[in-house]
Design a protein around this motif. Structure first.
Motif, PDB file in Angstrom:
ATOM      1  N   TYR A   1      12.817   3.781  -8.561  1.00  9.62           N
ATOM      2  CA  TYR A   1      13.503   4.073  -7.307  1.00  9.62           C
ATOM      3  C   TYR A   1      13.142   3.018  -6.280  1.00  9.62           C
ATOM      4  N   THR A   2      13.979   2.866  -5.279  1.00  8.62           N
ATOM      5  CA  THR A   2      13.716   1.922  -4.188  1.00  8.62           C
ATOM      6  C   THR A   2      13.809   2.613  -2.826  1.00  8.62           C
ATOM      7  N   ASN A   3      14.340   3.831  -2.795  1.00  3.01           N
ATOM      8  CA  ASN A   3      14.525   4.556  -1.531  1.00  3.01           C
ATOM      9  C   ASN A   3      13.432   5.597  -1.341  1.00  3.01           C
ATOM     10  N   ILE A   4      12.827   5.593  -0.151  1.00  6.73           N
ATOM     11  CA  ILE A   4      11.795   6.585   0.137  1.00  6.73           C
ATOM     12  C   ILE A   4      12.161   7.392   1.381  1.00  6.73           C
ATOM     13  N   TYR A   5      11.656   8.610   1.395  1.00 12.25           N
ATOM     14  CA  TYR A   5      11.896   9.577   2.463  1.00 12.25           C
ATOM     15  C   TYR A   5      10.584   9.732   3.224  1.00 12.25           C
ATOM     16  N   VAL A   6      10.674   9.733   4.536  1.00  9.50           N
ATOM     17  CA  VAL A   6       9.489   9.846   5.385  1.00  9.50           C
ATOM     18  C   VAL A   6       9.724  10.961   6.387  1.00  9.50           C
TER      19      VAL A   6
ATOM     20  N   GLU B   1       6.820  -2.623   6.489  1.00  7.13           N
ATOM     21  CA  GLU B   1       7.002  -4.029   6.118  1.00  7.13           C
ATOM     22  C   GLU B   1       5.910  -4.607   5.220  1.00  7.13           C
ATOM     23  N   PRO B   2       4.640  -4.212   5.377  1.00 11.08           N
ATOM     24  CA  PRO B   2       3.597  -4.833   4.546  1.00 11.08           C
ATOM     25  C   PRO B   2       3.752  -4.606   3.037  1.00 11.08           C
ATOM     26  N   TYR B   3       4.613  -3.679   2.637  1.00 12.31           N
ATOM     27  CA  TYR B   3       4.682  -3.298   1.218  1.00 12.31           C
ATOM     28  C   TYR B   3       5.799  -3.978   0.448  1.00 12.31           C
ATOM     29  N   GLY B   4       6.693  -4.673   1.146  1.00  7.80           N
ATOM     30  CA  GLY B   4       7.764  -5.382   0.457  1.00  7.80           C
ATOM     31  C   GLY B   4       8.970  -5.584   1.353  1.00  7.80           C
ATOM     32  N   LYS B   5       9.961  -6.306   0.798  1.00  8.12           N
ATOM     33  CA  LYS B   5      11.168  -6.620   1.562  1.00  8.12           C
ATOM     34  C   LYS B   5      12.016  -5.350   1.725  1.00  8.12           C
ATOM     35  N   ILE B   6      12.319  -5.037   2.988  1.00  9.86           N
ATOM     36  CA  ILE B   6      13.088  -3.839   3.331  1.00  9.86           C
ATOM     37  C   ILE B   6      14.568  -4.185   3.419  1.00  9.86           C
TER      38      ILE B   6
ATOM     39  N   ALA C   1       4.366   1.534  -1.009  1.00 10.18           N
ATOM     40  CA  ALA C   1       4.483   2.209   0.294  1.00 10.18           C
ATOM     41  C   ALA C   1       4.153   3.694   0.170  1.00 10.18           C
ATOM     42  N   VAL C   2       4.688   4.347  -0.862  1.00  7.17           N
ATOM     43  CA  VAL C   2       4.407   5.776  -1.061  1.00  7.17           C
ATOM     44  C   VAL C   2       2.914   5.985  -1.279  1.00  7.17           C
ATOM     45  N   ASP C   3       2.316   5.188  -2.177  1.00  8.45           N
ATOM     46  CA  ASP C   3       0.886   5.325  -2.479  1.00  8.45           C
ATOM     47  C   ASP C   3       0.013   5.088  -1.248  1.00  8.45           C
ATOM     48  N   ALA C   4       0.372   4.101  -0.449  1.00  4.73           N
ATOM     49  CA  ALA C   4      -0.446   3.746   0.711  1.00  4.73           C
ATOM     50  C   ALA C   4      -0.247   4.671   1.909  1.00  4.73           C
TER      51      ALA C   4
ATOM     52  N   LYS D   1       0.471  13.408  10.490  1.00  2.41           N
ATOM     53  CA  LYS D   1       0.186  13.131   9.082  1.00  2.41           C
ATOM     54  C   LYS D   1       1.516  12.942   8.353  1.00  2.41           C
ATOM     55  N   LEU D   2       1.760  11.722   7.882  1.00  2.00           N
ATOM     56  CA  LEU D   2       3.036  11.392   7.262  1.00  2.00           C
ATOM     57  C   LEU D   2       3.195  11.981   5.857  1.00  2.00           C
ATOM     58  N   TYR D   3       4.411  12.357   5.556  1.00  2.00           N
ATOM     59  CA  TYR D   3       4.804  12.706   4.197  1.00  2.00           C
ATOM     60  C   TYR D   3       5.738  11.580   3.773  1.00  2.00           C
ATOM     61  N   VAL D   4       5.352  10.841   2.730  1.00  2.00           N
ATOM     62  CA  VAL D   4       6.146   9.717   2.246  1.00  2.00           C
ATOM     63  C   VAL D   4       6.329   9.896   0.738  1.00  2.00           C
ATOM     64  N   ALA D   5       7.588   9.957   0.291  1.00  2.00           N
ATOM     65  CA  ALA D   5       7.860  10.187  -1.137  1.00  2.00           C
ATOM     66  C   ALA D   5       9.203   9.578  -1.512  1.00  2.00           C
TER      67      ALA D   5
END
Length: 159
Positions: A78-83, A101-106, A136-139, A149-153
């Motif tokens: 996957y390339t799309n994440i939900y925050v 941005e630090p995790y890759g090209k958006i 990005a999800v892992d970090a 507290k962010l939810y990123v998946a």
């Protein structure tokens, strides 16, 4: 038959042949042993043997995700994440993008807003690569931004 075949390797906690809606075998089953040693023996000695005139594969249980990952299956790429959970942080569009941005090209980065232009506390980020999305999800999942507290998946499709 499955229970009889595998009970010689050790104590079985549960044993089930998968069946369809007509109670016909789907051609596989799961045997849960009491000990890892019994499981290892069943895998070592049972793999490749004949059961009801059919050669069987015996291996450790793997989740669907574990089975699909080595194949690069689309379900695991996957390339799309939900925050979500950043409503109280009052992040600007720029701050939101800088966070990812630090995790890759958006490709696309958007905060969902109400009709008045106020953040609804969730958004989406689309990366160019699967690897960037995973990083990005892992970090960022569970990390704090301005006391939120962010939810990123992985973004899920609406059904």
């Amino acid at each position: 038959s499955l229970n009889d075949t595998f009970s010689g390797f050790g104590n079985i906690l549960s044993c089930k042949v998968a069946q369809d809606e007509r109670n016909q075998s789907k051609g596989y089953g799961v045997v849960h042993f009491e000990t890892q040693d019994a499981s290892d023996q069943a895998i070592q000695k049972g793999n490749g043997m004949l059961l009801n005139d059919k050669k069987v594969y015996v291996g450790r249980f793997m989740t669907r995700k574990e089975r699909m990952e080595p194949l690069g299956h689309p379900a695991t790429r996957y390339t799309n994440i939900y925050v979500k959970n950043f409503g109280d942080a009052n992040l600007s569009d720029e701050e939101f993008q800088q966070l990812f941005e630090p995790y890759g090209k958006i490709v696309i980065c958007v905060i969902m807003k109400d009709d008045g232009g106020k953040s609804r506390g969730f958004g989406f980020v689309s990366y160019e690569t699967h690897e960037a999305a995973i990083k990005a999800v892992d970090a960022l999942n569970g990390s704090e931004v301005k006391t939120c507290k962010l939810y990123v998946a992985r973004a899920q499709k609406k059904h």
